[in-house]
Design a protein around this motif. Structure first.
Motif, PDB file in Angstrom:
ATOM      1  N   GLU A 182      50.475   8.221  20.955  1.00 45.55           N
ATOM      2  CA  GLU A 182      49.403   7.701  20.105  1.00 45.55           C
ATOM      3  C   GLU A 182      49.544   6.209  19.794  1.00 45.55           C
ATOM      4  OE1 GLU A 182      46.718   9.550  19.390  1.00 45.55           O
ATOM      5  OE2 GLU A 182      47.707  11.067  20.604  1.00 45.55           O
ATOM      6  N   THR A 244      38.320   3.296  16.933  1.00 44.72           N
ATOM      7  CA  THR A 244      38.785   4.480  17.674  1.00 44.72           C
ATOM      8  C   THR A 244      39.795   5.301  16.903  1.00 44.72           C
ATOM      9  OG1 THR A 244      40.546   3.224  18.775  1.00 44.72           O
ATOM     10  CG2 THR A 244      38.393   3.348  19.890  1.00 44.72           C
ATOM     11  N   LYS A 246      42.939   4.668  16.783  1.00 43.86           N
ATOM     12  CA  LYS A 246      44.203   4.660  17.520  1.00 43.86           C
ATOM     13  C   LYS A 246      45.066   3.481  17.066  1.00 43.86           C
ATOM     14  CE  LYS A 246      42.998   7.996  20.454  1.00 43.86           C
ATOM     15  NZ  LYS A 246      43.712   9.288  20.571  1.00 43.86           N
ATOM     16  N   ASP A 329      32.557   5.493  25.654  1.00 46.58           N
ATOM     17  CA  ASP A 329      33.512   6.602  25.671  1.00 46.58           C
ATOM     18  C   ASP A 329      34.883   6.062  26.091  1.00 46.58           C
ATOM     19  OD1 ASP A 329      34.960   8.909  25.941  1.00 46.58           O
ATOM     20  OD2 ASP A 329      33.725   9.786  27.531  1.00 46.58           O
ATOM     21  N   TRP A 330      35.812   6.018  25.150  1.00 49.22           N
ATOM     22  CA  TRP A 330      37.159   5.489  25.402  1.00 49.22           C
ATOM     23  C   TRP A 330      38.161   6.593  25.731  1.00 49.22           C
ATOM     24  CZ3 TRP A 330      38.016   0.296  25.708  1.00 49.22           C
ATOM     25  CH2 TRP A 330      37.000  -0.537  25.230  1.00 49.22           C
ATOM     26  N   SER A 331      37.691   7.833  25.886  1.00 47.45           N
ATOM     27  CA  SER A 331      38.616   8.950  26.035  1.00 47.45           C
ATOM     28  C   SER A 331      39.458   8.836  27.298  1.00 47.45           C
ATOM     29  CB  SER A 331      37.861  10.279  26.012  1.00 47.45           C
ATOM     30  OG  SER A 331      36.918  10.342  27.073  1.00 47.45           O
ATOM     31  N   PHE A 332      38.889   8.226  28.353  1.00 50.31           N
ATOM     32  CA  PHE A 332      39.648   8.107  29.597  1.00 50.31           C
ATOM     33  C   PHE A 332      40.619   6.926  29.549  1.00 50.31           C
ATOM     34  CE2 PHE A 332      35.778  10.346  30.853  1.00 50.31           C
ATOM     35  CZ  PHE A 332      36.346  11.447  31.485  1.00 50.31           C
ATOM     36  N   ALA A 335      43.723   7.929  26.559  1.00 51.91           N
ATOM     37  CA  ALA A 335      43.957   9.374  26.780  1.00 51.91           C
ATOM     38  C   ALA A 335      45.313   9.761  26.213  1.00 51.91           C
ATOM     39  CB  ALA A 335      43.890   9.679  28.267  1.00 51.91           C
TER      40      ALA A 335
END
Length: 335
Positions: A182, A244, A246, A329-332, A335
């Motif tokens: 993370e 995000t 993060k 979309d920042w998921s990729f 990740a």
């Protein structure tokens, strides 16, 4: 509003209509309350993006805009009130070819009697840096085209392209990298104060071209500097982390590590490196207001030019970096 088919509506020819910039120009003109006929140029009119534009009323024409095809270019420019031209250096990495093809387009538009030639240009970094950064060919070549077009006598507006916001989601060397659970680091070879004219190109670049066409504040001989927001890379990382949720830090790394991290051929990685170095060194200037005994840092980009006036007459607000982050979309990536 729908794109017009009326012969009395101004005809705008858009080179690269299915690309990021050309597609954004079509989008912005279609949003206008003025009527436009739009002729879109692309190599393949059968691909989905071209078919979608044709369904919306754009006259799509298949053409290869190579240096030996000047007569065909002149024919598709015939009758145009406005021509928008962008070239794709990244397709072939040949600065001489880019200049030759763009020169051909300028000559073809002039021969066709085009009313206004709008060019997606960039600064010549080798000239601005006085030779310090000679390898940013995708800037330098477009700078040479700008000079040629101005001297050609064609009615000409340079709408410079800002730094693509999508670079930070798509280019390996600019994506945040996970360093622990993370926890991420975005590492670049410049300081966190480096100022970039960041733009959500597909959504906003066309607004500036529409401004060039519609606003009386601009006209032949003018220059428009596009950006959704002029923002430092340090602030970009801070906002990315906040939005995000993060843990993302910024780190400055050495040039060699950055070039390796891009995963690009060394000559291309060097271009990206030098363009970042240029923005770090030329993105702001010291300014001492008269009558005041103080020196300020005035946030200017584009080789010391202020992009603020170019946003005054836009038809709608541009997306900020934070807006782009929220819409992506920042998921990729994260990740």
């Amino acid at each position: 509003m729908t794109i017009s088919q009326s012969p009395s509506a101004p005809l705008v020819v858009v080179v690269g209509a299915t690309g990021n910039q050309g597609g954004s120009v079509v989008k912005a003109l279609a949003e206008s309350d003025r009527e436009y006929r739009i002729r879109g140029l692309t190599r393949d009119v059968t691909k989905p993006a071209a078919r979608q534009l044709a369904a919306s009323g754009v006259e799509m024409i298949s053409i290869a805009l190579t240096v030996d095809n000047g007569e065909a270019a002149r024919e598709v420019f015939q009758g145009a009130d406005v021509v928008f031209v962008v070239t794709n250096y990244w397709e072939h990495l040949d600065v001489n070819r880019e200049f030759a093809e763009a020169k051909m387009l300028v000559d073809a538009a002039k021969a066709a009697g085009v009313g206004l030639f709008i060019w997606s240009g960039l600064e010549s970094i080798v000239k601005v840096s006085k030779g310090k950064y000679p390898n940013v060919h995708h800037f330098n070549g477009k700078g040479e085209v700008t000079e040629y077009a101005r001297l050609s006598g064609i009615p000409f507006i340079n709408v410079q392209s800002g730094w693509y916001a999508t670079n930070f989601a798509k280019l390996d060397g600019m994506k945040p990298k996970r360093v622990a659970d993370e926890t991420y680091v975005l590492a670049l070879p410049v300081g966190p104060q480096t100022l970039l004219p960041v733009i959500d190109t597909a959504n906003d670049y066309g607004l500036f071209v529409r401004e060039a066409i519609e606003s009386p504040a601009f006209g032949a001989g003018s220059e428009i500097l596009t950006s959704g927001e002029d923002i430092t890379v340090g602030e970009m990382v801070s906002q990315l982390a906040q939005i995000t949720g993060k843990k993302i830090a910024y780190a400055r790394i050495n040039d060699e590590d950055f070039m390796s991290a891009t995963g690009l051929p060394s000559s291309v990685a060097l271009e990206v490196l030098e363009s970042l170095k240029y923005h770090e060194e030329c993105g702001c200037m010291l300014f001492m207001p008269p009558m005041l005994n103080a020196t300020y840092v005035m946030p200017l980009d584009y080789a010391g030019k202020d992009s603020g006036p170019s946003r005054v007459h836009l038809a709608r607000p541009t997306r900020t970096w934070a807006d782009f982050v929220r819409s992506t979309d920042w998921s990729f990536v994260l990740a």
